[in-house]
Structures are given as C-alpha cells and as structure tokens.
Design an enzyme around this catalytic site. Structure first.
Site, PDB file in Angstrom:
ATOM      1  N   ARG A  65      58.071  27.104  29.677  1.00 52.82           N
ATOM      2  CA  ARG A  65      56.623  27.474  29.324  1.00 52.82           C
ATOM      3  C   ARG A  65      56.110  26.286  29.951  1.00 52.82           C
ATOM      4  O   ARG A  65      54.973  26.408  30.911  1.00 52.82           O
ATOM      5  CB  ARG A  65      56.217  27.684  27.947  1.00 52.82           C
ATOM      6  CG  ARG A  65      54.697  27.523  27.784  1.00 52.82           C
ATOM      7  CD  ARG A  65      54.482  27.891  26.174  1.00 52.82           C
ATOM      8  NE  ARG A  65      55.047  27.297  25.493  1.00 52.82           N
ATOM      9  CZ  ARG A  65      54.958  26.128  24.698  1.00 52.82           C
ATOM     10  NH1 ARG A  65      54.010  25.153  25.548  1.00 52.82           N
ATOM     11  NH2 ARG A  65      55.817  25.458  24.066  1.00 52.82           N
ATOM     12  N   TYR A 118      32.856  41.451  38.582  1.00 51.73           N
ATOM     13  CA  TYR A 118      33.824  41.947  38.455  1.00 51.73           C
ATOM     14  C   TYR A 118      34.090  42.512  37.016  1.00 51.73           C
ATOM     15  O   TYR A 118      33.406  41.594  36.028  1.00 51.73           O
ATOM     16  CB  TYR A 118      35.258  41.287  38.618  1.00 51.73           C
ATOM     17  CG  TYR A 118      36.454  42.008  38.057  1.00 51.73           C
ATOM     18  CD1 TYR A 118      36.871  43.378  38.287  1.00 51.73           C
ATOM     19  CD2 TYR A 118      37.507  41.233  37.304  1.00 51.73           C
ATOM     20  CE1 TYR A 118      37.870  43.943  37.564  1.00 51.73           C
ATOM     21  CE2 TYR A 118      38.482  41.622  36.467  1.00 51.73           C
ATOM     22  CZ  TYR A 118      38.742  43.141  36.778  1.00 51.73           C
ATOM     23  OH  TYR A 118      39.909  43.698  36.121  1.00 51.73           O
ATOM     24  N   ASP A 191      35.938  32.756  42.622  1.00 52.56           N
ATOM     25  CA  ASP A 191      36.938  34.004  42.758  1.00 52.56           C
ATOM     26  C   ASP A 191      37.328  34.234  44.227  1.00 52.56           C
ATOM     27  O   ASP A 191      36.600  34.935  44.763  1.00 52.56           O
ATOM     28  CB  ASP A 191      36.670  34.956  41.931  1.00 52.56           C
ATOM     29  CG  ASP A 191      37.662  36.029  41.800  1.00 52.56           C
ATOM     30  OD1 ASP A 191      38.652  36.239  42.586  1.00 52.56           O
ATOM     31  OD2 ASP A 191      37.754  36.633  40.733  1.00 52.56           O
ATOM     32  N   LYS A 216      46.859  40.766  43.578  1.00 53.16           N
ATOM     33  CA  LYS A 216      46.320  41.563  44.879  1.00 53.16           C
ATOM     34  C   LYS A 216      46.929  40.932  46.027  1.00 53.16           C
ATOM     35  O   LYS A 216      48.059  41.130  46.472  1.00 53.16           O
ATOM     36  CB  LYS A 216      44.809  41.394  44.679  1.00 53.16           C
ATOM     37  CG  LYS A 216      44.008  41.476  43.348  1.00 53.16           C
ATOM     38  CD  LYS A 216      44.309  42.920  42.691  1.00 53.16           C
ATOM     39  CE  LYS A 216      43.488  43.124  41.443  1.00 53.16           C
ATOM     40  NZ  LYS A 216      43.462  42.381  40.282  1.00 53.16           N
TER      41      LYS A 216
END
Length: 399
Positions: A65, A118, A191, A216
């Site tokens: 982690r 978004y 972004d 993406k």
C-alpha cells in the site's frame, strides 16, 4: 521508504528531461530489470517485502500500500511525462481527485470549478465535500472576468480546471488562470485527462497540480481503471503521498503495469485520435441534422485560439447537438455500429454516448446540467473512412 522513492523519481525524471516525449514514455522509470535483464517492467504482486532485521527493510519497500516497485515505475514515468517532480498513481481518476482535495482543502474553504465540469467531479464537490463544509462556485473558465468575480480572496484555496472540458470541450487558458488563483494565494489543479501530457503540459503553463484518469488515454485500451496526480512542488507531493498511503486508494501492480504499457504508445495513438477527430468534426459541421459541433480544432470554435497556443493538437473528443432534440440524439447513439454505445473514453475503439442520460446524469437539475440533445464521441484509431461511414448512416436516419 517514501522519501527514497521520491528521490528516485526526481533522479529518473531529471535523467530524461532533455529527451523527446516518445523516448521518455518508453524509458523513464523503466530500466531493464537488474536481476534478469527483462526490458519490460515486471509485475510485482507481493503485498509485503522481507526485512533483514526488525525495522530494517532489505530495500525501498516494506508494504505494497505504501509503495510497490511496479507502481513506482509508473509514477516515475508519469512525473517525467508531465515535467513534474512527484507522480502518484491511484485506483481511479476520482480517487486521485479526492486525494488532491483532501490535501489542499479544509472546512470553510472555497473552490471555483468549471460551469461544465465532469459529472463525477460535480458529484464529489456537491455531495461529498459540501457536506464537509467546502463551498464551491461554478464559473465559465474561458471567461477570465467571470473567474475573477468568483474568487474569494482569503478563502478560495483551489481553482479546479478541466481543459478541454467534459463534455462541451471548453478550453481554458491555463497560464491566465494560474495568475488569477495565485494572486489570491490559491492553487491551480488541471484535469489533463482529455489532452494528455502529449498534447498539453499544465505544470509548464503555471498549474500546481495535473490530474488524470489513467483509465482513459494513458491506459488507452479500455482494460484498466486508474488515476494519477503529478505536482511541481516536492513538499506538496509529500503531503499527497501521505494521503495516498493513509487512505489507501492506490493503483494495484497489474493496473499500474497496464497503464505503463499504455503510456509507451500514447504519442502515436494520440496522433491518430487527433487525425480521426478532425475528419469527424469536418463531417459534422456540414451535416444538416447537426445543430452545433464542439471541437477546439475548428477555427470557429470559441476555444480554438487558446487551444492552438497551449496544445500540440486538439484531441480525440468531439461533441455535437442535433436539430431533432433529445430523441434524435438517443437515436443516433442507438444506430452506430463501429462507434460502440458505452461510457468512458480514450480507448483505441470509438465510443458514442448521450451525456445527459449517461456520464453526466448526476448533474441533472443542477447549474451544470448538460444539453439534452448532446452526443459525445470518443474518436478511436480505427479507419477514418469507416468511422465517417458509420456516423453518416446513423445520421441519415434523422432525415
């Protein structure tokens, strides 16, 4: 442990600082494996790492982690691609965004967001951080006076920017926005998912943070969900790394490996995405069933001049509205065959969707509600002729 990883990132990013984008994407953080000579970064699925003595790790890793070798390779590559100092990989784009907000904001702070943000971003501000006492103001980020009016000196800690925006492809002047938010002591986060580091480098334009949904274009093959944050300031990077470890929304090793693989071909894929999108936009601008086309590559587009100044090319996303209204939009989405009806974007395959009923449904009834007659295209890398033919036959049904 984490300090050592940060130093490794800066060293690797600096090593490739003068190289071309394509070279950096293939080599930064991806030296041949020391043990085997493998030229591809290994997937390290181990959740824990042996220690030579109590509290004495054998190397830079203790628990996956906190850090994982495959993830470190991706984070180093991302930092180099964005010309930043620290890169961090997350389990999703929204997890990356959440980490930025948790790092920067406190109850009582104020944020300016795009007026066509978004839907997932709007939901995060309106349904999660608003309950924590963070206020937000939507503003059209291509209108600098509107942004200036939305700022609250002393409380505006962050300007959240998308450029191009999702789904209306609005373009914001990153350098100008950085000047505005810095004048009131806040940070600019961009972004950069739609543009990718290949087409646009927000940090070089004055932004403090660049964020991606690596699901993406960086992943590029619709087979992974992930997110990323890259920053210039090492101190901010360490604060983000603490949040990444403390909240645990990290990219798994296989997901990190898939994004790293995708990043290698980002440049050549984006060239094809952009070329195909230009063909599609040209078709749509002349079709009688189409009311408006949103694509910054069009000379008449509102954001064209700014996009031409700060982007290498105009991207692979195209949106348009139809004269027949919402039902016509839904019908076009239903009739395509090469364009697949699906959410998401940025993969090699072309996708079509109705934002109002799909990706942006969470903004329905809000100031950020998208037009009901809007169709969004993620233009893939198939034959341009096949894509043009597919849209032509889908639109023909409206005549």
């Amino acid at each position: 442990m984490t300090r050592q990883n940060s130093a490794d990132q800066r060293n690797a990013a600096g090593e490739w600082a003068g190289a071309g984008f394509e070279t950096v994407a293939i080599h930064a953080g991806q030296e041949p494996d020391a043990a085997t000579g493998a030229v591809v970064v290994p997937i390290h699925p181990s959740s824990t790492f042996a220690q030579d003595a109590v509290g004495v790790p054998r190397g830079a890793y203790e628990y996956a982690r906190s850090a994982n070798p495959t993830r470190t390779a991706l984070e180093t590559c991302l930092a180099a691609l964005e010309a930043g100092t620290v890169g961090l990989a997350f389990a999703s784009g929204l997890a990356a965004e959440d980490a930025v907000l948790r790092t920067v904001l406190r109850p009582g702070d104020h944020v300016v967001i795009p007026s066509d943000a978004y839907g997932g971003t709007y939901r995060l501000f309106a349904r999660v951080f608003a309950e924590w006492g963070v206020e937000y103001t939507p503003a059209p980020l291509d209108d600098l006076e509107a942004v200036r009016a939305a700022l609250r000196p002393g409380t505006t800690r962050l300007l959240w920017c998308e450029t191009p925006t999702n789904p209306l492809l609005g373009v914001a002047d990153v350098e100008a926005l950085a000047g505005l938010i810095h004048s009131v002591g806040g940070l600019l986060a961009v972004d950069n998912t739609f543009a990718t580091p290949y087409l646009q480098r927000p940090l070089a334009l004055g932004a403090d943070v660049s964020v991606h949904s690596t699901t993406k274009y960086l992943g590029g093959h619709s087979d992974v969900v992930g997110g990323a944050v890259v920053v210039v300031d090492p101190a901010l990077g360490e604060r983000l790394r603490f949040i990444q470890n403390a909240t645990g929304a990290v990219a798994g090793p296989f997901d990190a490996w898939l994004v790293l693989r995708g990043a290698k071909t980002l440049a050549v894929r984006m060239d094809r995405h952009c070329a195909n999108a230009r063909r599609i936009a040209a078709l749509l601008t002349t079709h009688p069933a189409v009311a408006a086309v949103y694509y910054p590559g069009l000379p008449g587009d509102r954001g064209h001049a700014v996009a031409a100044k700060q982007m290498r090319d105009f991207g692979g996303m195209v949106s348009f509205t139809l004269r027949g209204g919402e039902e016509a939009a839904v019908e076009v989405c239903r009739r395509t065959r090469v364009f697949t009806l699906a959410e998401s974007l940025g993969g090699v395959e072309s996708l079509i969707e109705h934002p109002g009923r799909m990706t942006h449904a969470s903004a329905a009834g809000s100031p950020l509600e998208v037009p009901a007659d809007l169709v969004r295209l993620s233009v893939g890398i198939e034959s341009a002729e096949d894509l043009v033919d597919d849209l032509t036959q889908a639109l023909a049904a409206l005549n």
